[in-house]
Design an enzyme around this catalytic site. Structure first.
Site, PDB file in Angstrom:
ATOM      1  N   ASN A  73       9.924  -1.898  12.512  1.00  0.00           N
ATOM      2  CA  ASN A  73       9.581  -1.679  11.724  1.00  0.00           C
ATOM      3  C   ASN A  73      10.040  -0.050  11.232  1.00  0.00           C
ATOM      4  O   ASN A  73      11.089   0.092  12.106  1.00  0.00           O
ATOM      5  CB  ASN A  73       8.353  -1.226  12.733  1.00  0.00           C
ATOM      6  N   GLY A  74      10.399   0.237  10.072  1.00  0.00           N
ATOM      7  CA  GLY A  74      11.529   0.549   9.180  1.00  0.00           C
ATOM      8  C   GLY A  74      12.429   0.800   7.807  1.00  0.00           C
ATOM      9  O   GLY A  74      11.605  -0.794   7.393  1.00  0.00           O
ATOM     10  N   CYS A 123       5.092  -1.047   9.528  1.00  0.00           N
ATOM     11  CA  CYS A 123       4.412  -2.541  10.164  1.00  0.00           C
ATOM     12  C   CYS A 123       4.125  -2.047  11.905  1.00  0.00           C
ATOM     13  O   CYS A 123       4.523  -1.970  12.327  1.00  0.00           O
ATOM     14  CB  CYS A 123       5.515  -3.942  10.077  1.00  0.00           C
ATOM     15  N   TRP A 162       4.190  -4.979   6.871  1.00  0.00           N
ATOM     16  CA  TRP A 162       3.678  -4.433   4.738  1.00  0.00           C
ATOM     17  C   TRP A 162       5.051  -4.127   4.413  1.00  0.00           C
ATOM     18  O   TRP A 162       5.423  -3.681   4.649  1.00  0.00           O
ATOM     19  CB  TRP A 162       3.264  -3.078   5.713  1.00  0.00           C
ATOM     20  N   LYS A 214      -1.469   1.705   7.896  1.00  0.00           N
ATOM     21  CA  LYS A 214      -2.394   3.450   8.281  1.00  0.00           C
ATOM     22  C   LYS A 214      -1.278   4.710   7.957  1.00  0.00           C
ATOM     23  O   LYS A 214      -1.222   5.473   8.533  1.00  0.00           O
ATOM     24  CB  LYS A 214      -2.900   3.031   9.667  1.00  0.00           C
ATOM     25  N   GLU A 217     -10.841  14.667  -0.898  1.00  0.00           N
ATOM     26  CA  GLU A 217     -11.006  13.541   0.015  1.00  0.00           C
ATOM     27  C   GLU A 217     -11.511  12.782  -0.463  1.00  0.00           C
ATOM     28  O   GLU A 217     -12.277  11.437  -0.181  1.00  0.00           O
ATOM     29  CB  GLU A 217     -11.462  14.423   1.814  1.00  0.00           C
ATOM     30  N   GLU A 253      -9.199   4.719  -2.553  1.00  0.00           N
ATOM     31  CA  GLU A 253      -8.878   3.959  -1.377  1.00  0.00           C
ATOM     32  C   GLU A 253      -9.050   1.790  -0.892  1.00  0.00           C
ATOM     33  O   GLU A 253      -8.343   1.883  -0.843  1.00  0.00           O
ATOM     34  CB  GLU A 253      -7.685   4.729  -0.633  1.00  0.00           C
ATOM     35  N   HIS A 259     -10.732  22.351 -18.424  1.00  0.00           N
ATOM     36  CA  HIS A 259      -9.524  22.689 -19.916  1.00  0.00           C
ATOM     37  C   HIS A 259      -9.037  21.773 -19.391  1.00  0.00           C
ATOM     38  O   HIS A 259      -7.598  21.205 -19.881  1.00  0.00           O
ATOM     39  CB  HIS A 259      -8.441  23.564 -18.918  1.00  0.00           C
ATOM     40  N   LYS A 272     -10.919   9.430  -1.132  1.00  0.00           N
ATOM     41  CA  LYS A 272     -11.540   7.530   0.701  1.00  0.00           C
ATOM     42  C   LYS A 272     -12.376   6.677  -1.223  1.00  0.00           C
ATOM     43  O   LYS A 272     -12.011   5.488  -0.472  1.00  0.00           O
ATOM     44  CB  LYS A 272     -12.671   8.768   0.888  1.00  0.00           C
ATOM     45  N   ARG A 276      -2.202  -1.555  10.890  1.00  0.00           N
ATOM     46  CA  ARG A 276       0.199  -1.325  10.186  1.00  0.00           C
ATOM     47  C   ARG A 276       0.345  -2.109   8.863  1.00  0.00           C
ATOM     48  O   ARG A 276       0.874  -1.749   8.714  1.00  0.00           O
ATOM     49  CB  ARG A 276       0.415  -1.127  12.059  1.00  0.00           C
TER      50      ARG A 276
HETATM   51  O1  M6R Z   1      -1.093   9.690  10.622  1.00  0.00           O
HETATM   52  P1  M6R Z   1      -0.825  11.288   9.407  1.00  0.00           P
HETATM   53  O2  M6R Z   1      -2.146  11.975   9.441  1.00  0.00           O
HETATM   54  O3  M6R Z   1       0.458  12.098   8.995  1.00  0.00           O
HETATM   55  O4  M6R Z   1      -1.102  10.425   7.688  1.00  0.00           O
HETATM   56  C1  M6R Z   1      -1.488  11.146   6.881  1.00  0.00           C
HETATM   57  C2  M6R Z   1      -1.839   9.667   5.780  1.00  0.00           C
HETATM   58  O5  M6R Z   1      -1.031   9.046   5.265  1.00  0.00           O
HETATM   59  C3  M6R Z   1      -3.259   9.773   5.530  1.00  0.00           C
HETATM   60  O6  M6R Z   1      -3.752  10.425   5.771  1.00  0.00           O
HETATM   61  C4  M6R Z   1      -4.037   8.973   4.946  1.00  0.00           C
HETATM   62  O7  M6R Z   1      -3.644   9.582   3.541  1.00  0.00           O
HETATM   63  C5  M6R Z   1      -5.129   8.299   5.080  1.00  0.00           C
HETATM   64  N1  M6R Z   1      -4.853   6.922   5.588  1.00  0.00           N
HETATM   65  C6  M6R Z   1      -5.882   7.999   4.311  1.00  0.00           C
HETATM   66  O8  M6R Z   1      -7.310   7.578   4.257  1.00  0.00           O
END
Ligand code: M6R
Length: 608
Positions: free
Chosen positions: A103-104, A2, A77, A603, A480, A487, A503, A484, A30
């Protein structure tokens, strides 16, 4: 997850509701399913909140018209209870004396909820958070002051939190505290701020204090005090000036932050190249001194860390073990004082990563970390920190920070090869040249690939599933690329080492099934011809990212993105990923999604 903000101001030029509304808009990445604001007025607490996007709710509830000197705000969130008006923050106590944002996660909330229901408190929401204002109100009723009440609260609640609290007995004060969730203070002559992240208050101040776990800040319009919990001893901490500009946290003419951040990559990498050198050598020495290296990270940052898995054994002859932070339990028996942990995190606050690193410290491991956010929690428990200097990344999907993290890892690998003499003179020369030229290669690739990615996205948007394949270090590029795509466009995408696909996964291939290949001109290139042919033979549509002079490969593939030639095997997970970023971005836009705010994601993941 959040976003939280607290403002104590003495500046009547800007309405406090506007400050909070703008701050929440900048924190929306966030969490973005509900928003709310509370101010302390002469008549008590004014509370406005609802489920929905910040822009819509803010307009509907006229946030910008709200006046006052003290306000707190939240963008949610959801964890406990679906997005709804009642579950939105802020949450107030039963007699509306205390109001808070959180937040938490409070882990023992059910037990506490039962206790306070027994005392006659009525709960309006399904959240774990609502226990907190009731708890504090009860302590105040029993004669404690707010600091004592907070002390009692922190001794009884279990879980993680960044909390911002205000109450009607002290209308000019905000109390803010943290445990395992981010909290920063902004200090200025016009007022003081607390928030989950710096961009929240960046237009008003660049003077920042990063709060540490078990610390309480008491903000007033003209002063701030930080105290250690539970002793309540005062800590003398001065703000530091951040270099981030308010513009860096805006879209700058691009339709989305994500596209702006893709275009910023050259600048980010050039800045890292120009400003940092020694640190990579220092971390390389730490790698050399260790018996083994364990990589710890999550999501995209984990993929960036894998660049070390593919390079440290070759350039440093070092055992290198990758560990997904959430799976720390599996590798922790291997950790001792001869272990180096290399942690990678954009935010420096990811809870899984933080928990793993705290445990590694207890086992006497050394920790080097690669981080974006200055002063974040991870930096405070690391022996050495390499900052990636990517500036604020607002798009939830990591783009520029992935490139900058990968770049930092490759620079450690470069220093390792230098120290150990593991490459011959010509290879070392090419490696150094690639390090220096990667920012330009990235820019050229963004320019060359953009229109092509936009066109291909029109076809990709109708697909339900895709494969991303690469061999060796290009497996990272595949991982990666697939992350991308899934997500932000919600199209199922899976990455495999190209040799593994036969396989099992190849069973899914049918006519027109998309397969994206990463094929640099490295030692795996020839084998990739076979991988492409296998997929073609089953009717797949093959999309390759290839060296611009690789005509043979281009003639086999259905579509090819070209990467400037001559850089061989070095740093390809950065350059070969660029077309994938653009393809994911334009596919997301084509399916009508918002690439900056993918559903269900946040994020910074500060829950386990
Ligand atoms: O802040 P961080 O780099 O530790 O975050 C890790 C992941 O949550 C972050 O890389 C996430 O997978 C990306 N937002 C994906 O695009």
């Amino acid at each position: 997850m959040c976003g939280i903000i607290g403002v104590c101001q003495n500046n009547s030029k800007i309405k406090i509701g506007k400050i909070v509304f703008d701050a929440l808009s900048r924190l929306e990445y966030r969490g973005y399913d509900s928003v709310g604001i509370a101010t302390i007025t002469e008549n008590g607490i004014l509370l406005e909140k609802d489920a929905g996007k910040i822009g819509d709710v803010g307009k509907k509830l006229k946030f910008e018209q709200i006046e006052g000197n003290t306000a707190i705000g939240h963008s949610r969130w959801a964890t406990h209870g679906p997005p709804s008006q009642k579950n939105s923050h802020p949450h107030s106590s039963m007699s509306d004396r205390v109001v808070i944002v959180h937040n938490g996660i409070i882990e023992n909330y059910l037990e506490l909820r039962e206790r306070y229901t027994g005392k006659g408190y009525v709960f309006k929401s399904q959240t774990d958070t609502e226990i907190i204002p009731h708890f504090l109100e009860e302590e105040l009723k029993n004669g404690k002051n707010m600091e004592q009440a907070i002390l009692q609260l922190t001794s009884e609640i279990k879980g993680t939190y960044a909390l911002v609290i205000t109450h009607t007995d002290e209308p000019d004060k905000i109390y803010a505290l943290r445990k395992d969730n981010p909290l920063v203070l902004g200090i200025s002559n016009d007022g003081n701020y607390c928030a989950s992240d710096i961009p929240a208050f960046l237009p008003y101040t660049k003077e920042v204090i990063i709060m540490k776990d078990q610390e309480l800040a008491i903000l007033e319009p003209h002063r701030y005090t930080i105290k250690k919990l539970p002793s309540l001893t005062v800590i003398d901490r001065k703000p530091h000036t951040v270099t981030w500009t308010p513009e860096a946290a805006q879209k700058g003419g691009f339709p989305h932050y994500m596209l702006k951040e893709i275009h910023e990559q050259q600048k980010v990498l050039s800045f890292q190249l120009a400003t940092q050198n020694d640190i990579f050598g220092k971390i390389a020495e730490m790698v050399n001194d260790a018996e083994k290296v364990i990589l710890v990270a999550a999501g995209t940052a984990y993929y960036a860390s894998l660049n070390a898995y593919h390079t440290f054994p070759e350039y440093g002859k070092k055992v290198t073990i990758p560990a997904i932070a959430a799976e720390w339990d599996t590798v922790k028996p291997l950790v001792d004082d001869n272990t180096l942990i290399l942690a990678v995190s954009q935010s420096g606050e990811t809870l899984d990563t933080m928990k793993a690193i705290k445990d590694a410290r207890e086992r006497n491991a050394k920790v080097a970390s690669i981080v974006n956010v200055t002063g974040s929690s991870l930096t405070t428990i690391s022996d050495e920190v390499a900052y990636i200097h990517a500036g604020p990344e607002i798009g939830v999907a990591a783009t520029k920070t992935y490139s900058a993290q990968s770049y930092a890892v490759w620079r450690v690998a470069h220093a390792l090869a230098n120290i150990n003499g593991t490459l011959d003179k010509n290879e070392m020369k090419l490696f150094s040249r690639t390090i220096n030229e990667v920012p330009q290669i990235v820019q050229k690739t963004v320019t060359a690939a953009e229109a092509q990615a936009r066109d291909l996205a029109g076809w990709f948007k109708n697909k339900h599933s895709a494969f991303y394949l690469g061999r060796g270090v290009s497996h990272i590029t595949a991982l990666e690329g697939a992350l991308k795509m899934k997500e932000i466009s919600y199209i199922h995408a899976e990455a495999y080492p190209a040799g593994e696909s036969k396989h099992g996964p190849i069973a899914l291939i049918q006519p027109d099934y998309p397969v994206v290949f990463s094929i640099p001109d490295d030692r795996h290139r020839n084998k990739m011809i076979g991988s492409v042919q296998e997929m073609k033979a089953r009717g797949a549509t093959t999309i390759g990212i290839v060296d611009e002079y690789d005509n043979e490969m281009k003639s086999i593939l259905d579509h090819a993105f070209e990467i400037p030639t001559g850089y061989g095997k070095f740093l390809t997970p950065i350059t070969y990923n660029i077309p994938q970023q653009l393809l994911a971005y334009y596919t997301s836009v084509s399916v009508g999604a918002n690439p900056d705010m993918p559903r269900n994601l946040a994020k910074s993941v500060t829950v386990e």
